[in-house]
Design an enzyme around this catalytic site. Structure first.
Site, mmCIF file in Angstrom:
data_model
loop_
_atom_site.group_PDB
_atom_site.id
_atom_site.type_symbol
_atom_site.label_atom_id
_atom_site.label_comp_id
_atom_site.label_asym_id
_atom_site.label_seq_id
_atom_site.Cartn_x
_atom_site.Cartn_y
_atom_site.Cartn_z
ATOM 1 N N HIS A 124 0.918 -1.235 -0.048
ATOM 2 C CA HIS A 124 0.096 0.098 0.077
ATOM 3 C C HIS A 124 0.747 1.314 -0.134
ATOM 4 C CE1 HIS A 124 -3.529 2.457 1.391
ATOM 5 N NE2 HIS A 124 -2.461 3.229 2.097
ATOM 6 N N GLU A 125 1.740 1.313 1.140
ATOM 7 C CA GLU A 125 2.720 2.497 1.060
ATOM 8 C C GLU A 125 3.516 2.770 -0.187
ATOM 9 O OE1 GLU A 125 0.664 3.376 4.354
ATOM 10 O OE2 GLU A 125 1.810 4.492 3.024
ATOM 11 N N HIS A 128 1.686 4.751 -2.695
ATOM 12 C CA HIS A 128 1.982 6.019 -2.313
ATOM 13 C C HIS A 128 3.102 6.775 -2.933
ATOM 14 C CE1 HIS A 128 -2.039 6.527 -0.366
ATOM 15 N NE2 HIS A 128 -1.447 5.951 0.779
ATOM 16 N N HIS A 134 -5.243 7.281 -2.118
ATOM 17 C CA HIS A 134 -6.338 6.394 -1.488
ATOM 18 C C HIS A 134 -7.425 6.310 -2.653
ATOM 19 C CE1 HIS A 134 -4.601 7.158 2.758
ATOM 20 N NE2 HIS A 134 -4.045 6.083 2.320
#
Lengths: 442, 87
Positions: A124-125, A128, A134
């Site tokens: 997930h990170e 980014h 998101h």
């Protein structure tokens, strides 16, 4: 939703785990590094981005395990709550940096109740860190809420929704077919061994498809920084200046030379460029230029840059006596001036001018004795200094003179037929309780 | 709305502000958010989180607010606000 900040303009990004979880009994440093490798690989498998681990503080993506307020405006808050964050791409020093809350119980391959799955949060990170924001899509890895473990990192398949969003940002990685959608099998490249990255690396599994240095012809040979490199398939052997093998086991080209395509199955020619000492790799109609072991931006490029034929290349080497670069292909050769970056007039010429050399070489290289060496099949030829004629007594065997193979030695796992005097049968087994007996003949 | 403890409301407002659904209270005027702004923020958060948009801090909403999550905000500029710096 949050508008994407930016995307990386460069395609080769370095990363480094700067600080590790302090209390995690489960996650040793090598496992944390392996998990970060696989979490990044989730994105590099489908986007034209390449991640490579580096040491030192210059990494594009610095990864830290930290607690509470750590001076970046996003304080952590103890177990639960906010667990990690990452900074979007950009020019700022912090761009791409990723922080994990060291108060969380980071786990790996544990049931959901045991803590926070580090691999899932890392994927997930890093989404980014490459520019994704998101999303409210329930099945997306980019939902802001932790959704539990996502299974085995070696088998994890990014949700199609997330693939589409990263493709919108970066385009499709050329090794991914457009038809790839949910449920397609991942590519067959053998991933590095997870959890088998113990401190003594020698236990890394020896790939089954590694060639046998004593019996194989070589795709390419080069002198780089004074050392000899013998390339075969996806592997290479390295010899020191004193012609000592660094290891009997070959290393994977991919792991050392970062930036070559993942599906590269072999090379045509390699040489170290005079002047800037960058290393040039040739394969088919393309070439790559490396600074040390990282590919430069903008490659691969077509070999027509050199004015070379479209069929590809057999051999490339720099002749010590005039510092010119010589390219061989079939029965012709070219002379290229790497300082002026142009082909010398009057080429190609007939390769038979190099008396005694066979056509269709595998490769050639200069060596520290001032001679030039030419390789084809299992044999090599030497041309002294500024001569253009093969020295008497050649060809000789590569395996014997360069790769420390004796007549009877072979690295291939099956030794049938290797002992002609016993007609190919194994010598009687003198071992008790099944242990092999081996002897060293030299 | 079911009666909420003030603390819960404060936590909710903080959470909504932290993740971009509500502008932070103006430190100069001390102006608090209006009820309407709060309701809209809760609805936006519920919609983003896949919950029913009730506009109130019900149990499901409070539960999602307590789920571990990424620190980054979900919304860069809540409706009606301008000039908030992007990260």
């Amino acid at each position: 939703s949050l508008k994407p900040q930016n995307k990386w303009t460069k395609r080769h990004l370095s990363w480094r785990v700067r600080t590790f979880p302090k209390e995690s009994a489960l996650l040793g440093r090598d496992t944390v590094r392996a998990l970060m490798h696989y979490a990044l690989k989730v994105w590099s498998d489908i986007a034209p981005l390449n991640f490579h681990e580096v040491a030192g503080s210059e990494a594009d993506i610095q990864i830290d395990f930290t607690k509470a307020d750590h001076d970046d405006g996003y304080p952590f808050d103890g177990p639960g709550g906010t667990v990690a964050h990452a900074f979007f791409p950009g020019e700022r020093f912090t761009a791409g940096d990723t922080h994990f809350d060291d108060d969380e119980a980071w786990t790996f391959r544990s049931p959901d109740t045991h803590g926070m799955d580090l691999f899932a949060v890392a994927v997930h990170e890093f989404g980014h860190a490459i520019g994704l924001v998101h999303t409210s899509a329930l099945e997306s890895i980019m939902r802001p809420y932790y959704q539990g473990p996502v299974g085995d990192p070696l088998k994890y398949d990014l949700p199609y929704e997330d693939k589409v969003r990263v493709w919108q940002l970066y385009g499709v990685r050329d090794s991914v077919s457009h038809t790839q959608g949910p449920g397609n099998p991942p590519d067959t490249e053998e991933p590095p061994v997870l959890l088998d990255l113990p401190d003594n690396r020698s236990t890394v599994l020896y790939a089954r498809d590694a060639p046998d240095r004593c019996t194989s012809p070589f795709d390419a040979v080069a002198q780089i920084r004074g050392e000899a490199f013998f390339f075969k398939g996806r592997y290479f052997w390295r010899l020191t200046r004193e012609k000592h093998l660094v290891s009997l086991r070959p290393a994977q080209i991919q792991r050392f030379w970062r930036g070559l395509p993942a599906n590269l199955d072999g090379l045509d020619a390699v040489y170290e460029r005079p002047g800037d000492h960058k290393i040039v790799f040739f394969k088919g109609l393309k070439y790559w230029v490396f600074k040390d072991n990282n590919v430069e931006e903008g490659y691969p490029r077509p070999i027509s840059d050199f004015g070379l034929p479209v069929e590809g290349l057999d051999a490339a080497f720099v002749w010590p006596h005039n510092d010119k670069t010589y390219f061989f292909q079939g029965a012709h050769y070219w002379r290229y001036d790497d300082h002026l970056r142009r082909m010398d007039p009057g080429y190609p010429k007939d390769a038979s001018l190099w008396k005694g050399l066979p056509p269709n070489l595998d490769d050639a290289m200069r060596w520290s004795d001032g001679s030039s060496y030419f390789f084809k099949g299992k044999e090599y030829w030497r041309v002294l200094a500024s001569d253009m004629e093969v020295e008497a007594g050649f060809p000789r065997l590569i395996a014997k003179d360069w790769l420390h193979c004796t007549e009877m030695q072979s690295d291939s796992p099956n030794v049938e037929g290797k002992f002609p005097e016993d007609g190919g049968r194994h010598l009687p087994d003198h071992a008790e309780n099944g242990y092999e007996v081996c002897s060293c003949t030299s | 709305a079911p009666s909420l403890a003030t603390g819960q409301l404060d936590i909710g407002v903080d959470w909504l502000s932290k993740f971009g659904y509500l502008p932070p209270p103006d430190p100069v005027t001390g102006q608090l958010q209006t009820q309407e702004a709060l309701t809209n923020a809760i609805k936006a958060m519920q919609k983003f989180g896949g919950l029913t948009e009730t506009g109130v801090l019900d149990q499901a909403t409070l539960g999602l607010m307590q789920t571990p999550r990424c620190s980054l905000p979900d919304v860069s500029e809540p409706d009606g606000t301008t000039g908030r710096s992007r990260r």
